[in-house]
Design an enzyme around this catalytic site. Sequence first.
Site, PDB file in Angstrom:
ATOM      1  N   ASN A 115      -8.934 -32.368  -1.536  1.00  0.00           N
ATOM      2  CA  ASN A 115      -9.361 -31.674  -0.287  1.00  0.00           C
ATOM      3  C   ASN A 115      -7.377 -31.959  -0.159  1.00  0.00           C
ATOM      4  OD1 ASN A 115     -11.334 -31.880   0.096  1.00  0.00           O
ATOM      5  ND2 ASN A 115     -11.298 -34.103   1.641  1.00  0.00           N
ATOM      6  N   THR A 160       5.986  11.342  23.761  1.00  0.00           N
ATOM      7  CA  THR A 160       5.016  10.079  24.735  1.00  0.00           C
ATOM      8  C   THR A 160       3.407  10.916  25.186  1.00  0.00           C
ATOM      9  OG1 THR A 160       5.405  10.354  26.888  1.00  0.00           O
ATOM     10  CG2 THR A 160       6.700   8.856  25.983  1.00  0.00           C
ATOM     11  N   HIS A 161       2.384  10.077  24.746  1.00  0.00           N
ATOM     12  CA  HIS A 161       1.413  10.501  24.851  1.00  0.00           C
ATOM     13  C   HIS A 161       1.052  11.486  23.594  1.00  0.00           C
ATOM     14  CE1 HIS A 161       0.928   8.345  28.964  1.00  0.00           C
ATOM     15  NE2 HIS A 161       2.077   8.241  29.123  1.00  0.00           N
ATOM     16  N   SER A 282      -5.788  18.845  -3.428  1.00  0.00           N
ATOM     17  CA  SER A 282      -7.655  18.858  -3.327  1.00  0.00           C
ATOM     18  C   SER A 282      -8.520  19.003  -4.600  1.00  0.00           C
ATOM     19  CB  SER A 282      -7.037  19.489  -2.080  1.00  0.00           C
ATOM     20  OG  SER A 282      -8.669  20.111  -2.053  1.00  0.00           O
ATOM     21  N   LYS A 288      -3.021  22.428  -1.167  1.00  0.00           N
ATOM     22  CA  LYS A 288      -3.336  21.544   0.030  1.00  0.00           C
ATOM     23  C   LYS A 288      -1.735  20.439  -0.753  1.00  0.00           C
ATOM     24  CE  LYS A 288      -4.818  19.952   2.875  1.00  0.00           C
ATOM     25  NZ  LYS A 288      -6.579  19.572   2.721  1.00  0.00           N
ATOM     26  N   GLU A 295      -1.662   7.756   4.439  1.00  0.00           N
ATOM     27  CA  GLU A 295      -3.235   7.809   5.303  1.00  0.00           C
ATOM     28  C   GLU A 295      -3.566   6.544   4.538  1.00  0.00           C
ATOM     29  OE1 GLU A 295      -4.667  10.934   3.520  1.00  0.00           O
ATOM     30  OE2 GLU A 295      -4.171  12.550   5.179  1.00  0.00           O
ATOM     31  N   TYR A 322     -12.704 -31.735   6.275  1.00  0.00           N
ATOM     32  CA  TYR A 322     -12.555 -31.171   5.457  1.00  0.00           C
ATOM     33  C   TYR A 322     -13.725 -30.124   5.393  1.00  0.00           C
ATOM     34  CZ  TYR A 322     -12.776 -27.973   1.356  1.00  0.00           C
ATOM     35  OH  TYR A 322     -12.999 -26.690   0.511  1.00  0.00           O
TER      36      TYR A 322
END
Length: 466
Positions: A115, A160-161, A282, A288, A295, A322
């Site tokens: 422990n 923003t947004h 790709s 691509k 990601e 424990y």
Amino acid sequence: MANPEGDKLWGGRFVGAIDPIMEKFNASISYDQRMWAADIQGSKAYAKALEKAGLLTKSEMDQILNGMDKIHEEWSKGTFLIKDGDEDIHTSHERRLKELIGETAGKLHTGRSRNDQVATDMRIWLRDEISVLSGHLNRLIKTMVERAAVEIDVLFPGYTHLQRAQPIRWSHWMLSHAVALSRDAERLDEIRRRTNVLPLGSGAIAGNPFQIDREFLRKELQFDAISLNSMDATSGRDFVAEILFWCSLCLIHLSKVSEDLIIYCTKEFGFVTLSDAYSTGSSLMPQKKNPDSLELIRSKAGRVFGRCSGFLVTLKGLPSTYNKDLQEDKEGMFESIDTVTAILQVAMGVISTLQVNEKTMKNALSPDMLATDLAYYLVRKKMPFREAHGASGRAVHLAESKGVEVSQLSLDELKTISPLFESDVAKVWNYTNSVEQYTAAGGTARCSVMSQIEQLRAWLKGRQSS
């Protein structure tokens, strides 16, 4: 028939063999072997403490130390052999030590429980990993700060947004993320301080009865403090919960950086171009260029969040001291730290090799983003801001109804909204003038951004010297 004494560290009380499925289910050696160096370090220190307390002779201590050095050498060379029945790294080391030096190995566990042993191993391992994380994080922040200094005159739309809001400096965006990461660095320092508390010498629950010198152990193992209570020392996993939350929060910040850059590198935006070194293609579409590095940073954050929330749920149902549930503390910690360590290095590569498309950024600026500046113009003419805000909104509406940019409204048209508009309103339609008005500390004016850069440089320098 009873198992021979010593087959398990806990084996004396039991009769009959453990079910093989249960043995595999119970074992942690497949992952806690990562702490082999910390376990050896703790065992060597404990052997010295036993000798100091008169529980080992000098000769016995030397046998144990030499044996542990041999085990360290085997791990370093990749020749250490984990055998069936090695339940965990502690069992494995004690088994191997007995093979090397004989029955004296059995004295090493005197007064020590797995422990307090595992809690010590974890804290040693984690504090070393925190130093590695801190180094990577500091380098990433430095990369961002120095990039901000080089590209300080690049302007682009702030959002923003996800809607165009106001012109800002590219460097201001970069530093916004560097500042968030600097808080992560400071939090990491605090976690290291709380992690670096010695549990060894706490036994299983009640403490150590053999007058073990815990201050000696603290110095030997380079801990900053000694745990105050043996029950808390052997069961407390705050430090694991803290590092899991830290990993989660750091990845929230890096996921936000990634999301922005994923958007900015699309052809619809085209603000930045990701290096080929951090992109993939790709299998079907030859044109691509995918921002897989970003990601994956964004997605791996979710897995780390799961590790954090899962461990908190494990902790919430436990009684005192424990319980075997705490064996679940290691895999999440190992995986999360591995993930963040990799992400910090990839993020630094992405940021350092990123190509900024300054012309595209400039072309994305539009006069409607200066609507707030138009309101500020009227405020400087002594109009209350709420009225100025409404007047600017009416100017935007008028321009939209005419199918022109707000900057293309004539002075006469603006005067129909407010008589305070004069010919000097033409100065509003300048993006550099716009950003340069934000001179208050923390703003996007050049002097303010340079101040942020210098403050972060000083902060980084202080961390190097500490």
